[in-house]
Design an enzyme around this catalytic site. Structure first.
Site, PDB file in Angstrom:
ATOM      1  N   ILE A  35       0.756  -1.079   0.141  1.00  0.00           N
ATOM      2  CA  ILE A  35      -0.055   0.007   0.101  1.00  0.00           C
ATOM      3  C   ILE A  35       0.853   1.241  -0.054  1.00  0.00           C
ATOM      4  CG2 ILE A  35      -1.688   1.384   1.479  1.00  0.00           C
ATOM      5  CD1 ILE A  35      -3.028  -1.211   0.414  1.00  0.00           C
TER       6      ILE A  35
ATOM      7  N   GLY B 229       0.478  -5.268   1.347  1.00  0.00           N
ATOM      8  CA  GLY B 229      -0.694  -5.558   0.304  1.00  0.00           C
ATOM      9  C   GLY B 229      -0.345  -6.372  -0.691  1.00  0.00           C
TER      10      GLY B 229
ATOM     11  N   GLU C 196       2.505  -4.919   7.504  1.00  0.00           N
ATOM     12  CA  GLU C 196       1.374  -3.997   8.016  1.00  0.00           C
ATOM     13  C   GLU C 196       1.526  -3.886   9.749  1.00  0.00           C
ATOM     14  OE1 GLU C 196      -0.788  -5.356   4.558  1.00  0.00           O
ATOM     15  OE2 GLU C 196       0.648  -6.256   6.101  1.00  0.00           O
TER      16      GLU C 196
END
Length: 272
Positions: free
Chosen positions: A69, A125, A148
């Site tokens: 991301i 992602g 993440e």
């Protein structure tokens, strides 16, 4: 003139029905920004009803498969101060998240099988999206990270839901999600995340993916689509429920003309 999202996600078609969906922000390491999400949403929606498409290959252009991301997207979507209070901001965050989750899920919902051809970095992602593919191949220079958790958030686009169901080692899957540590191609293979490792990088893994896609594209789409749909249904249901679903599915699909034609071809081949 191509739109910005058509440039960010290119679609390349071959005559035999193999379609490449290409993450195309190489100068940004294919980081997922609004254009990439919009491009994926648009291209996958079109392919869903495209009867000429038999197999989809997902790949990244340039040095990385994807860097995950785009931080700018995270900031613009989830740190807005325009909402007057916490409840309204939370609602808007959830709406935004559900939309991104649905875009990733669209790949899983395609009737056509999706082959992820992974090379070099597959970050954050990127793991979300490859776990929604049916088959994953990676080059020997590939590396992965469920990044993440190191950015102080839990992966929210599918990794935590799909990875444990896609691999054979629950302890290692949890370790990777809870630490965010980098793991290489050989560990991805041992985990069951990928089918095999292809020596080389992007070009080599793409060639292998095309060979695999070509072999699937030659088969009856009725059989291929039915196989994918029932594998997915079985993942989320009991054996008994899945057998019942299969019986209903094939009660209709067994009537296809593809079956007698395939039987005749096999018989003709065995008589040579």
């Amino acid at each position: 003139k191509m739109t910005s999202h058509e440039e960010a996600v290119k679609v390349v078609r071959a005559e035999n029905g193999v379609v490449q969906v290409i993450l195309n922000r190489p100068t940004k390491l294919n980081a997922f920004n609004k254009d990439i999400f919009d491009g994926l949403e648009s291209s996958l929606e079109q392919l869903k009803t495209d009867s000429s498409c038999r197999v989809v290959i997902l790949r990244g252009e340039g040095r990385y498969f994807t860097a995950g991301i785009d931080i700018n997207l995270l900031q613009s979507m989830f740190t807005s101060t325009s909402a007057p209070d916490v409840a309204r901001l939370s609602h808007q965050n959830r709406v935004n998240l559900i939309r991104l989750q649905r875009i990733v899920t669209r790949m899983e919902e395609l009737p056509q099988p999706v082959i992820a051809a992974i090379h070099s970095g597959c970050v954050g992602g990127g793991v979300d999206i490859i776990t929604a593919a049916d088959i994953r191949l990676c080059s020997s220079d590939s590396w992965f990270t469920v990044k993440e958790v190191q950015l102080s958030l839990a992966a929210d686009l599918g990794t935590l839901q799909r990875l444990p169901k896609a691999v054979g080692n629950q302890s290692l899957a949890r370790e990777l999600c809870l630490t965010g540590r980098k793991f290489l191609a050989d560990e991805a293979l041992a985990l069951g995340l990928v089918s095999r490792i292809v020596p080389g990088s992007g070009a080599e893994v793409l060639n292998e993916a095309i060979k695999l896609a070509n072999s699937i594209a030659q088969l009856s789409p009725v059989a291929v689509y039915g196989t994918k749909a029932n594998l997915l249904y079985s993942r989320d249901h009991s054996v008994e429920e899945s057998l019942n679903y299969m019986s209903i599915w094939n009660a209709a699909m067994l009537q296809t003309q593809d079956i007698p034609e395939a039987v005749m071809a096999v018989m003709a081949g065995s008589q040579k």
